[in-house]
Enzyme design. Structure first.
Site, PDB file in Angstrom:
ATOM      1  N   ARG A 231      23.276  31.891 -40.280  1.00  0.00           N
ATOM      2  CA  ARG A 231      23.908  32.144 -38.818  1.00  0.00           C
ATOM      3  C   ARG A 231      24.880  31.088 -38.347  1.00  0.00           C
ATOM      4  NH1 ARG A 231      21.000  27.963 -36.014  1.00  0.00           N
ATOM      5  NH2 ARG A 231      19.323  27.478 -37.058  1.00  0.00           N
TER       6      ARG A 231
ATOM      7  N   LYS B 237      11.894  29.835 -47.181  1.00  0.00           N
ATOM      8  CA  LYS B 237      12.440  28.595 -47.783  1.00  0.00           C
ATOM      9  C   LYS B 237      11.960  28.783 -49.108  1.00  0.00           C
ATOM     10  CE  LYS B 237      12.752  25.970 -43.760  1.00  0.00           C
ATOM     11  NZ  LYS B 237      12.471  25.043 -42.883  1.00  0.00           N
TER      12      LYS B 237
ATOM     13  N   GLU C 289       6.921  19.657 -50.477  1.00  0.00           N
ATOM     14  CA  GLU C 289       8.051  19.394 -51.151  1.00  0.00           C
ATOM     15  C   GLU C 289       7.892  17.619 -51.322  1.00  0.00           C
ATOM     16  OE1 GLU C 289      11.923  21.769 -49.490  1.00  0.00           O
ATOM     17  OE2 GLU C 289      11.362  19.844 -48.386  1.00  0.00           O
TER      18      GLU C 289
HETATM   19  P1  ADP Z   1      13.823  23.716 -40.269  1.00  0.00           P
HETATM   20  O1  ADP Z   1      14.087  24.952 -40.494  1.00  0.00           O
HETATM   21  O2  ADP Z   1      12.860  23.537 -39.140  1.00  0.00           O
HETATM   22  O3  ADP Z   1      15.203  23.115 -39.571  1.00  0.00           O
HETATM   23  P2  ADP Z   1      14.504  21.658 -42.642  1.00  0.00           P
HETATM   24  O4  ADP Z   1      13.521  22.421 -43.777  1.00  0.00           O
HETATM   25  O5  ADP Z   1      15.722  22.164 -42.493  1.00  0.00           O
HETATM   26  O6  ADP Z   1      13.633  22.687 -41.307  1.00  0.00           O
HETATM   27  O7  ADP Z   1      13.791  20.492 -42.012  1.00  0.00           O
HETATM   28  C1  ADP Z   1      13.925  19.894 -40.672  1.00  0.00           C
HETATM   29  C2  ADP Z   1      13.969  18.274 -40.726  1.00  0.00           C
HETATM   30  O8  ADP Z   1      12.781  18.034 -41.410  1.00  0.00           O
HETATM   31  C3  ADP Z   1      15.008  17.603 -41.808  1.00  0.00           C
HETATM   32  O9  ADP Z   1      16.350  17.550 -41.119  1.00  0.00           O
HETATM   33  C4  ADP Z   1      14.213  16.605 -42.054  1.00  0.00           C
HETATM   34  O10 ADP Z   1      14.250  15.424 -41.094  1.00  0.00           O
HETATM   35  C5  ADP Z   1      12.662  16.855 -42.046  1.00  0.00           C
HETATM   36  N1  ADP Z   1      12.540  17.017 -43.655  1.00  0.00           N
HETATM   37  C6  ADP Z   1      12.317  18.336 -44.008  1.00  0.00           C
HETATM   38  N2  ADP Z   1      11.939  18.371 -45.450  1.00  0.00           N
HETATM   39  C7  ADP Z   1      11.881  17.035 -45.686  1.00  0.00           C
HETATM   40  C8  ADP Z   1      11.617  16.628 -47.099  1.00  0.00           C
HETATM   41  N3  ADP Z   1      11.355  16.979 -47.989  1.00  0.00           N
HETATM   42  N4  ADP Z   1      11.872  15.026 -46.969  1.00  0.00           N
HETATM   43  C9  ADP Z   1      11.997  14.302 -45.846  1.00  0.00           C
HETATM   44  N5  ADP Z   1      12.175  14.925 -44.633  1.00  0.00           N
HETATM   45  C10 ADP Z   1      12.212  16.311 -44.636  1.00  0.00           C
HETATM   46  P1  ADP Z   2      20.542  24.402 -35.741  1.00  0.00           P
HETATM   47  O1  ADP Z   2      19.794  24.828 -37.151  1.00  0.00           O
HETATM   48  O2  ADP Z   2      21.725  25.464 -35.350  1.00  0.00           O
HETATM   49  O3  ADP Z   2      20.995  23.070 -35.702  1.00  0.00           O
HETATM   50  P2  ADP Z   2      17.943  24.651 -34.333  1.00  0.00           P
HETATM   51  O4  ADP Z   2      17.193  24.237 -35.408  1.00  0.00           O
HETATM   52  O5  ADP Z   2      18.087  23.542 -33.034  1.00  0.00           O
HETATM   53  O6  ADP Z   2      19.666  24.462 -34.349  1.00  0.00           O
HETATM   54  O7  ADP Z   2      17.914  25.957 -33.982  1.00  0.00           O
HETATM   55  C1  ADP Z   2      18.550  26.686 -32.994  1.00  0.00           C
HETATM   56  C2  ADP Z   2      17.795  27.617 -32.124  1.00  0.00           C
HETATM   57  O8  ADP Z   2      17.233  28.732 -32.674  1.00  0.00           O
HETATM   58  C3  ADP Z   2      16.659  26.836 -31.155  1.00  0.00           C
HETATM   59  O9  ADP Z   2      16.993  27.418 -30.006  1.00  0.00           O
HETATM   60  C4  ADP Z   2      15.787  26.921 -31.919  1.00  0.00           C
HETATM   61  O10 ADP Z   2      14.565  26.880 -31.184  1.00  0.00           O
HETATM   62  C5  ADP Z   2      15.716  28.359 -32.643  1.00  0.00           C
HETATM   63  N1  ADP Z   2      15.169  28.462 -33.767  1.00  0.00           N
HETATM   64  C6  ADP Z   2      15.798  28.022 -35.188  1.00  0.00           C
HETATM   65  N2  ADP Z   2      14.786  28.636 -36.185  1.00  0.00           N
HETATM   66  C7  ADP Z   2      13.999  29.450 -35.380  1.00  0.00           C
HETATM   67  C8  ADP Z   2      13.079  30.106 -36.007  1.00  0.00           C
HETATM   68  N3  ADP Z   2      12.517  30.392 -37.401  1.00  0.00           N
HETATM   69  N4  ADP Z   2      12.093  31.032 -35.283  1.00  0.00           N
HETATM   70  C9  ADP Z   2      12.449  30.942 -33.836  1.00  0.00           C
HETATM   71  N5  ADP Z   2      13.373  30.289 -33.301  1.00  0.00           N
HETATM   72  C10 ADP Z   2      14.136  29.477 -34.026  1.00  0.00           C
END
Ligand code: ADP
Ligand code: ADP
Ligand code: MG
Length: 472
Positions: A291, A115, A199
């Site tokens: 992906r 990230k 952030e």
């Molecule tokens: P992941 O890789 O686990 O999907 P993300 O960075 O996409 O992580 O964040 C997942 C969720 O966490 C977001 O959809 C949001 O709900 C919350 N989130 C992440 N960063 C922020 C932020 N800076 N402010 C508020 N909510 C956040």
């Molecule tokens: P999407 O981003 O497709 O909405 P999720 O965040 O739920 O979905 O992730 C999709 C799948 O990949 C889930 O099974 C989640 O547990 C797995 N996953 C996502 N990011 C990671 C990661 N960095 N390491 C391991 N598993 C992950």
């Protein structure tokens, strides 16, 4: 076109890819771990090959999976989501073996996988990012200092994070100090990397993401957005497309930025650019998932584009069959992730034996599942066991259709998120269509429902046992 594709995944994800292969007249090769011998993806593929005994490590065994693909004479490998899908070493190993990786280049995966690296690349490309640190944090003291400059609330985030893990909101110096070590440990355990960054916390944001498709000839389009604001612990549960929160102007602007972001990293294949949108309708890049995504089905429902088929065609070197102007969307779609979890018990996983399974059907309904009556959900994997996608010509029709489909859906033997979704779909606030990521926390009353009748459940279990004895 390819002749044979190895699907490096399991469960409903693997089945989704096997279906696309079948429609393209491509043979599919499934791989599985020993505990998955009775899994549905093993039965649905043209061929299935055992990787090894370990439930999880099997699906992460790069060397073994590439070796199986070579021996089975596969000309491509699809990684699906989760497992190896965002691992640049896997993509590299596949390419080195002379097999096509159905996904972006190892460089694009590496650049967007971290990230912090992604933020740097996006800032350089002029993409608006959530205010935050570019470099990783070095200590909790430094974190406190930066948090004070930035102003609370802030988010501590794992650079390698995914699946909602490794993210903590902090509202004070004390919370930063307390959460720093915890988040670091969590990141190390989950991702083998304890790099943290910070952030600004966007208060009551909408999670709105854009699906992109890019071919290897320089064409890149977006397939509009998905609103994934209904989450528990930063993980998506219910997603809708299009978003009710943005108008056409903002949609066009965000879509153009998603394409710009993808082009900046020479992205090829399907990807998703995730944004947070604040109360003023300002939007910020959050991350890119390099992906296929779980919720791709709602985009397929409103655009009519088969994203997995497009992924395979792009990997085979074909040109995108449409330009941005030729793409449009129709109606509304919603996806419910049916998880073997008990919402009334903190969404604790509930693996176990499915005693009864009836999925809904009829107009506008799509089910992507991997369970059947008598199937034992193993405890080792993600708890999602099916996805219900509902399409309707208007948001109101989509909601009533979703209520109908959720009523038809009958899963017994294990607790699932179904009864909770029935509550949500029947609520005025859902029909209203306006949600931010705090939706679930603000509506604990939706968790107040009666789980299925225990007696009926026992009756179903007995029926399965009798059928098993009779060899049915
Ligand atoms: P992941 O890789 O686990 O999907 P993300 O960075 O996409 O992580 O964040 C997942 C969720 O966490 C977001 O959809 C949001 O709900 C919350 N989130 C992440 N960063 C922020 C932020 N800076 N402010 C508020 N909510 C956040
Ligand atoms: P999407 O981003 O497709 O909405 P999720 O965040 O739920 O979905 O992730 C999709 C799948 O990949 C889930 O099974 C989640 O547990 C797995 N996953 C996502 N990011 C990671 C990661 N960095 N390491 C391991 N598993 C992950
Ligand atoms: Mg994300």
């Amino acid at each position: 076109m390819f002749k044979r594709i190895l699907v490096a995944n399991r469960g409903e994800c693997a089945i989704r890819i096997i279906r696309a292969c079948s429609e393209l007249s491509i043979e599919s090769v499934a791989v599985y771990s020993e505990p998955d011998s009775h899994a549905l993806h093993v039965k649905k593929a043209d061929q299935a090959i055992l990787i090894g005994p370990d439930p999880v490590k099997s699906y992460l065994n790069i060397h073994r999976i590439v070796d199986i693909a070579a021996k089975a004479k596969c000309d491509a490998i699809h990684p699906g989501y989760g497992f190896l899908s965002e691992n640049p070493d896997f993509a590299e190993a596949v390419n080195k073996a002379g097999i096509t990786y159905v996904g972006p280049s190892p460089d694009a995966i590496a650049n967007m996988g971290s990230k912090t690296a992604a933020r740097t690349a996006m800032l350089a490309a002029g993409v608006p990012c959530i205010p935050g640190t570019e470099a990783s944090l070095t200590s909790s003291d430094e974190a406190v200092e930066i948090a004070n400059e930035m102003g609370y609330p802030i988010m501590l985030k794992a650079a390698a994070g995914g699946g909602g893990r490794g993210i903590r909101r902090c509202d004070s110096d004390e919370e930063v100090i307390e959460n720093y070590a915890v988040t670091q440990r969590e990141a190390m355990t989950a991702f083998g990397n304890d790099e943290l960054f910070m952030e600004k916390c966007i208060v009551e944001p909408r999670h709105i993401e854009f699906q992109v498709l890019a071919d290897s000839h320089g064409n890149c389009v977006h397939l509009f957005e998905r609103d994934c604001s209904i989450q528990r612990r930063n993980q998506k549960l219910i997603e809708i497309a299009p978003s009710n929160y943005i108008d056409n102007d903002l949609r066009e602007k965000m879509g153009a930025v998603a394409v710009q972001a993808s082009k900046a990293v020479n992205y090829v294949n399907a990807g998703t650019v995730e944004f947070l949108v604040d109360k003023n309708h300002d939007f910020f890049f959050m991350e890119m998932n390099t992906r296929l995504q779980v919720e791709h089905t709602i985009t397929e429902a409103i655009t009519g584009v088969d994203i997995v088929v497009q992924q395979i065609r792009i990997a085979a070197g074909e040109t995108l069959p449409f330009t941005q102007d030729e793409l449009s969307f129709k109606g509304h779609a919603v996806e419910f992730r049916i998880n073997a979890e008990d919402p009334q018990n903190g969404f604790f996983p509930t693996p176990g034996r499915i005693t009864r399974y009836h999925s809904p059907g009829g107009p506008g309904i799509r089910v992507d599942g991997c369970v059947y009556p008598g199937y034992q959900i193993p405890p080792h994997y993600d708890s999602m066991c099916a996805k219900l996608t509902v399409w309707g010509p208007s948001w109101e029709h989509t909601v009533t259709r979703a209520q109908r489909a959720l009523k038809e859906y009958d899963i017994r033997g294990v607790k699932t998120t179904l009864p909770y979704y029935r509550q949500i779909a029947a609520s005025e606030i859902f029909l209203d269509g306006q949600f931010d990521t705090g939706f679930m926390d603000r509506h604990p009353e939706l968790l107040d429902y009666k789980p299925f009748e225990a007696r009926e459940d026992i009756a179903a279990a007995v029926a399965v046992a009798i059928a098993a004895q009779a060899g049915l």
